[in-house]
Design an enzyme around this catalytic site. Structure first.
Site, PDB file in Angstrom:
ATOM      1  CG  HIS A 103      -1.515  -1.301   1.453  1.00 17.99           C
ATOM      2  ND1 HIS A 103      -1.212  -2.348   2.373  1.00 17.99           N
ATOM      3  CD2 HIS A 103      -2.755  -1.747   1.154  1.00 17.99           C
ATOM      4  CE1 HIS A 103      -2.159  -3.223   2.322  1.00 17.99           C
ATOM      5  NE2 HIS A 103      -3.011  -2.773   1.522  1.00 17.99           N
ATOM      6  CG  HIS A 153      -6.896   2.396   2.216  1.00 19.40           C
ATOM      7  ND1 HIS A 153      -5.621   2.097   1.660  1.00 19.40           N
ATOM      8  CD2 HIS A 153      -7.352   1.084   2.023  1.00 19.40           C
ATOM      9  CE1 HIS A 153      -5.633   0.967   1.120  1.00 19.40           C
ATOM     10  NE2 HIS A 153      -6.767   0.455   1.374  1.00 19.40           N
ATOM     11  CD  GLU A 155      -3.334   3.610  -2.685  1.00 22.85           C
ATOM     12  OE1 GLU A 155      -3.947   2.383  -3.119  1.00 22.85           O
ATOM     13  OE2 GLU A 155      -3.451   4.510  -3.909  1.00 22.85           O
ATOM     14  CB  CYS A 224      -4.393   0.165 -10.498  1.00 18.37           C
ATOM     15  SG  CYS A 224      -5.290  -1.351  -9.634  1.00 18.37           S
ATOM     16  CB  SER A 253      -9.798  -0.203  -0.471  1.00 25.69           C
ATOM     17  OG  SER A 253     -10.502   0.593  -1.187  1.00 25.69           O
ATOM     18  CB  SER A 297      -5.306  -8.805  -1.065  1.00 26.58           C
ATOM     19  OG  SER A 297      -6.681  -8.260  -0.979  1.00 26.58           O
TER      20      SER A 297
HETATM   21  S1  SF4 Z   1      -1.912  -3.195  -8.959  1.00 27.46           S
HETATM   22 FE1  SF4 Z   1      -3.527  -2.066  -8.346  1.00 27.46          FE
HETATM   23  S2  SF4 Z   1      -4.558  -3.008  -6.537  1.00 27.46           S
HETATM   24 FE2  SF4 Z   1      -2.769  -4.309  -7.010  1.00 27.46          FE
HETATM   25  S3  SF4 Z   1      -1.363  -3.528  -5.495  1.00 27.46           S
HETATM   26 FE3  SF4 Z   1      -0.950  -2.269  -7.297  1.00 27.46          FE
HETATM   27  S4  SF4 Z   1      -2.456  -0.548  -7.050  1.00 27.46           S
HETATM   28 FE4  SF4 Z   1      -3.059  -1.925  -5.835  1.00 27.46          FE
END
Ligand code: SF4
Length: 346
Positions: A103, A153, A155, A224, A253, A297
């Site tokens: 994160h 969070h 992040e 993402c 999240s 995750s």
């Molecule tokens: S790819 Fe996206 S969901 Fe996965 S760790 Fe990276 S930012 Fe987080």
């Protein structure tokens, strides 16, 4: 090295016990399996980082914060010798590796590690690091930054901690946009958390742009690829099923967002489930079709367990509904790219 991804293809299991409890003639159930689902490239990298550190340096390997938001993953790594801590002050031995979670962390964390001369390894997802760098560039150019995300969070704590207090304002809701009073003498730019709802964020950004037409946007979307793709697959499946399970942890999240996306896309019952013992059979005991996805995750083995549980009660037919191909890969942190030293016996 055997990792979380090395798993056998799914085969429903039936044991003597289950045959006693459930009749031979079972009602049919169509399972629509969302794809992509489960582990993203950032999560694979973070878990591999802990496993590789254990191989290279032996146990214990300290990990600051849950490496990814999944209890099953965390417990599995604990059994292999990882020790999870919430702060660096809990790392008693500076010679042991300490890994920062996917994160991301505030700048004060690597600074503290440097002061104590700790052996720190940063497993922050490169897509989170991209947001950190964007925020830094905006700050250098004299812009005030709006971070669209969820308070508390990790992040968000990490991104806000890239810059001095007051440089970033957190925006969680449309009400926050309406109430916002940014510094009058600075241009405005925005960045977002990587794991938000694509649709909610679009609304918030539209409201920001309506109030601040000169607002500077990221060059490339901050939400993402993994978050976007998993939400798209759920949007396709959710309107076709009686119920949907998101395999994931309550503190994940992107898993929470998948459940919300399913509800909004018209699924009558969407639930977040970590393991089979959390399946509420008063909701899932009398359905004809079921969607299943997994947060970024959640390992695939947990999806298989859930399908197994349904196969005990239903005659299941599993179909995969795929909305995107993923082939993203992030190399391990530099400190972990070497080989383990051969032992005397080798
Ligand atoms: S790819 Fe996206 S969901 Fe996965 S760790 Fe990276 S930012 Fe987080």
């Amino acid at each position: 090295m055997r990792g979380f991804l090395d798993i056998a293809p799914f085969t429903p299991k039936e044991d003597a016990h289950s045959l006693e409890r459930y009749p031979r003639v079972k009602p049919p159930l169509d399972i629509l399996l969302c794809a992509p689902r489960g582990f993203c490239a950032g999560v694979v990298r973070a878990i591999d980082a802990v496993e590789k550190a254990l191989i290279l340096h032996g146990a214990p390997v300290y990990v600051r914060h849950e490496i990814v938001h999944n209890k099953y993953v965390v417990e599995s790594l604990k059994r292999k010798g990882a020790v999870f801590v919430s702060e660096l002050s809990q790392v008693p031995d500076a010679t042991r590796p300490v890994i920062f979670s996917a994160h991301g962390v505030a700048k004060s964390v690597p600074a503290e590690a440097g002061e104590r001369n700790l052996f720190a390894i940063d497993a922050t997802c490169p897509l989170v690091t991209k947001v950190h760098r964007e925020a830094e560039v905006h700050h250098k150019r004299g812009r005030h930054i709006l971070l669209v995300g969820h308070a508390g969070h990790p992040e968000v704590i990490g991104t806000m901690g890239q810059l001095p207090a007051g440089a970033i304002t957190l925006i969680e809701t449309l009400d926050d946009v309406a109430a916002l009073e940014p510094p009058a003498d600075q241009p405005l730019a925005y960045v977002t958390q990587t794991t938000l709802s694509v649709d909610d964020t679009r609304e918030i950004v539209a409201a920001l742009q309506a109030r601040f037409p000169d607002l500077i946007a990221p060059h490339k979307e901050d939400i993402c690829y993994a978050t976007t793709n998993r939400q798209e697959a759920v949007k396709r499946v959710a309107p076709q099923v009686d119920a949907l399970i998101v395999v994931g942890s309550p503190n994940s999240s992107n898993s929470q967002r998948l459940r919300e996306v399913a509800e909004r896309a018209g699924c009558p019952a969407a639930r977040l489930v970590l393991r089979t013992d959390e399946i509420d059979w008063s909701v899932f005991g009398n359905i004809r079709s079921l969607g299943i996805t997994a947060g970024a995750s959640a390992p695939e083995v947990l999806v298989e367990e859930i399908i197994d549980a349904f196969a005990q009660r239903y005659d299941v037919r599993v179909e995969t509904v795929s909305t995107a191909d993923e082939n993203v890969f992030f190399p391990l942190p530099r400190e972990l790219r070497g080989e383990a030293a051969p032992t005397a016996a080798e």
